[in-house]
Every structure is written in C-alpha cells, then in structure tokens.
Design a protein around this motif. Structure first.
Motif, short mmCIF file in Angstrom:
data_model
loop_
_atom_site.label_atom_id
_atom_site.label_comp_id
_atom_site.label_asym_id
_atom_site.label_seq_id
_atom_site.Cartn_x
_atom_site.Cartn_y
_atom_site.Cartn_z
N PHE A 197 30.22 88.09 37.93
CA PHE A 197 30.83 86.84 37.48
C PHE A 197 30.60 86.62 35.99
N GLU A 198 29.38 86.82 35.53
CA GLU A 198 29.06 86.58 34.13
C GLU A 198 29.78 87.55 33.20
N ALA A 199 29.88 88.81 33.61
CA ALA A 199 30.58 89.79 32.78
C ALA A 199 32.05 89.44 32.65
N LEU A 200 32.66 88.99 33.75
CA LEU A 200 34.06 88.58 33.68
C LEU A 200 34.24 87.39 32.74
N LEU A 201 33.37 86.42 32.85
CA LEU A 201 33.46 85.25 31.99
C LEU A 201 33.38 85.63 30.51
N SER A 202 32.53 86.61 30.22
CA SER A 202 32.34 86.99 28.82
C SER A 202 33.59 87.65 28.23
N MET A 203 34.45 88.20 29.08
CA MET A 203 35.66 88.86 28.59
C MET A 203 36.84 87.90 28.43
N LEU A 204 36.77 86.76 29.09
CA LEU A 204 37.90 85.84 29.14
C LEU A 204 37.78 84.72 28.12
N ASP A 205 38.90 84.42 27.51
CA ASP A 205 38.96 83.25 26.65
C ASP A 205 38.79 82.00 27.52
N PRO A 206 38.05 80.99 27.06
CA PRO A 206 37.85 79.78 27.89
C PRO A 206 39.14 79.15 28.37
N ASP A 207 40.21 79.28 27.57
CA ASP A 207 41.49 78.65 27.92
C ASP A 207 42.50 79.67 28.46
N ILE A 208 42.02 80.74 29.05
CA ILE A 208 42.92 81.77 29.57
C ILE A 208 43.91 81.19 30.58
N VAL A 209 45.13 81.77 30.60
CA VAL A 209 46.17 81.35 31.54
C VAL A 209 46.60 82.57 32.35
N LEU A 210 46.63 82.41 33.66
CA LEU A 210 47.13 83.45 34.55
C LEU A 210 48.44 82.98 35.15
N ARG A 211 49.48 83.79 35.02
CA ARG A 211 50.79 83.44 35.58
C ARG A 211 51.33 84.62 36.39
N SER A 212 51.98 84.30 37.51
CA SER A 212 52.53 85.33 38.38
C SER A 212 54.03 85.12 38.56
N ASP A 213 54.77 86.22 38.72
CA ASP A 213 56.20 86.08 38.95
C ASP A 213 56.46 85.65 40.40
N PRO A 214 57.67 85.20 40.70
CA PRO A 214 57.97 84.67 42.05
C PRO A 214 57.67 85.64 43.18
N THR A 215 57.94 86.93 42.98
CA THR A 215 57.68 87.90 44.04
C THR A 215 56.19 88.05 44.31
N ALA A 216 55.39 88.03 43.25
CA ALA A 216 53.94 88.10 43.42
C ALA A 216 53.43 86.86 44.14
N VAL A 217 54.00 85.71 43.84
CA VAL A 217 53.61 84.46 44.51
C VAL A 217 53.89 84.56 46.01
N GLN A 218 55.04 85.16 46.36
CA GLN A 218 55.37 85.34 47.77
C GLN A 218 54.37 86.26 48.48
N MET A 219 53.71 87.11 47.71
CA MET A 219 52.70 88.02 48.26
C MET A 219 51.34 87.35 48.39
N GLY A 220 51.25 86.08 47.99
CA GLY A 220 50.01 85.35 48.14
C GLY A 220 49.20 85.17 46.87
N VAL A 221 49.77 85.56 45.73
CA VAL A 221 49.07 85.42 44.45
C VAL A 221 49.32 84.02 43.90
N ASP A 222 48.32 83.44 43.24
CA ASP A 222 48.48 82.12 42.64
C ASP A 222 49.58 82.14 41.58
#
Length: 299
Positions: A204-229
């Motif tokens: 968890f801590e290693a992941l946090l250190s790589m990510l910008d605090p304001d990171i945005v994750l976006r998925s396309d419609p087909t990925a969303v249908q597969m259960g992705v946020d």
C-alpha cells in the motif's frame, strides 16, 4: 500391468509435453486440456501395437486436434494456395537458422501467443511444431496436407511475423527515463513496472508513493461493463483498488507508449495507460475497447 494401464501410464508421461504443444497452438489452457483429453480418447480406441514411435504419434494426434479447433474458431477463411506475403520473396529453399529459431522458441509468453494469434492455423501449427518442438517438416506436411516444401514455407512466413513483432515487444521491458533539471527521473516504463510489482505484493505504501495525491482513474464504457470503476479520484482511492489485487498484467507498449496490459487466452483484454508528471503517476486510463489500439506486449 494390463495393456490399458500401460497405455495410460505412457500417455501420462507425455501429457505435459502434449499440453504445452496444444497451449501454444490454441493460447487457452482450457482448450489445451480439451485437446489433450480428446487425444487420449483417440489413443484408447486405437490399435497401437504397430506404432513404433508412440510419442511422435501422440504429437501428430494432438496437433491435428488443435488444428481442427483453431480452424473452427477462425473467422477468416484460410487460403489453401501456397503463396507468399505481398512483396516478400519466396524462400522455401532458404536454410533455417538454428540459433535464431532457438531464441524464438524460448520467447514463449503472452506476447508471443498474441502474435501467433495473427497467423493462419496452418502457419501457427508449422511454426509451433518445427521451431518449438523440432518436428520435421515431412511430418508437419502430413498434418496440414501439403508438401514438405510448403510446410517449410508456412513456418518461414510465421517466423518472419514473429521476428517483426519481437523487437517492439522487448522494448516494453526497457526502462525509459525523463530528463529533468535535476537529472533523469523515472519514466512511464519504470513506474508501470514498479506499480505492477507493488500491486501484486499488496504494498500500500509503495503504491501511494508512486501516485500523485490528485490522481484520476478513468475507464472506458466497455471496461465499466466488465466491473471496473468508471472514475476514481485521489491516491488513497486508487491505491485501495489495486493493492493486493489478484491480477496478472504484463508490461507493454500501448500505441508506442509504456503501460500495462491484462490478457486472457493470449488476447489483450484491458490496457492501462499511465500519465506521468514529475516522477509520479497523475492519471490512469483503463481501456477495454482495443480494436484500434496498437499493443506490443513484453515477451
């Protein structure tokens, strides 16, 4: 020991090799198991007392079963005329390079399965049997119902395609750095690989250190249908999605840029694009609509 018991024991000794062959033909573990099981059924119903080379006989049977399965799922018809690719010389008499073939044979992985899936069934069979399992072209010819020279040409065409794809795939595993005022900084390839490792380890801590605090994750419609946020914001939210996740993507070049790709059955299913700024990941794009995406997976 009865003849049936001996035959079963003999088959089991060959099963790992037969499954490996079928998997490289089909790119699916489940289908490979089906092909091997079908081969056992055929073996148990056949007279084998006159078969001098049982392992070779089994190789032929598994190859034919796998070829039939591959042909049945191919949407495009295969041209049965022995022709070369446009603009390429006919080189059926050209000698094979044993060292080159050995390198290709050792490059088995998801990326190679993706490349193999672009071949015709006969090309794929010829390449897999000859370059990976050292089956003579004379034997391959009987399986694909062609001459030995034509079988050699099938393998040659397949080999050229694999060779063209391999250099691009290998570059995905090479670290790429951004030059900044204070020297080189981690680029997308490095961060993508580190992100993958930390995710698998649940760090968890290693992941946090790589990510910008304001990171945005976006998925396309087909990925969303597969259960992705569809969308997530903030390093904490994104980290909780990926930390300890039971996934197995591989490093890749996505439209020429380093990222990750999750594949199933030898086919890319999800692509993860990373936006990097000042050594941190500021955005992750997850795509399942990959028809027009150029992907080269790391072999």
């Amino acid at each position: 020991m009865s003849d049936h018991d001996w035959l079963a024991e003999r088959f089991e000794s060959d099963r790992p090799r037969l499954r490996a062959l079928s998997y490289r033909m089909l790119g699916s573990a489940a289908e490979a198991d089906d092909a091997v099981q079908e081969s056992w059924i055929r073996l148990s119903r056949s007279r084998t007392d006159e078969v001098e080379n049982l392992s070779g006989w089994l190789t032929t049977i598994v190859a034919r079963v796998s070829l039939n399965m591959l042909q049945s799922r191919k949407s495009r018809p295969e041209d049965l005329v022995d022709t070369t690719e446009a603009g390429e010389p006919h080189d059926e008499a050209a000698p094979d390079d044993p060292e080159e073939e050995a390198v290709l044979a050792d490059s088995v992985g998801v990326a190679l399965l993706v490349v193999l899936d672009t071949l015709t069934p006969a090309e794929r069979l010829a390449f897999v049997l000859h370059d990976m399992f050292a089956v003579p072209f004379e034997e391959i010819a009987t399986i694909v119902d062609r001459s030995p020279a034509a079988a050699r040409q099938l393998a040659s065409r397949a080999r050229r395609r694999v060779q063209r794809a391999a250099p691009l795939a290998r570059t995905a595993a090479v670290g790429v750095y951004d030059e900044g005022a204070d020297g080189p900084k981690k680029g997308k390839s490095d961060l993508a690989n580190a992100f993958l490792a930390a995710s698998r380890e649940g760090n968890f801590e290693a992941l946090l250190s790589m990510l910008d605090p304001d990171i945005v994750l976006r998925s396309d419609p087909t990925a969303v249908q597969m259960g992705v946020d569809a969308e997530l914001r903030g390093a904490d939210a994104v980290t909780r999605v990926f930390a300890g996740r039971a996934w197995a993507p591989v490093p890749a070049l996505i439209d020429g840029t380093a990222g990750l790709v999750w594949a199933k059955g030898g086919r890319p299913r999800l692509a993860f694009r990373f936006t990097v700024d000042d050594g941190r990941i500021t955005a992750i794009g997850i795509e399942a609509e990959l028809a027009d995406v150029d992907i080269a997976l790391a072999i």
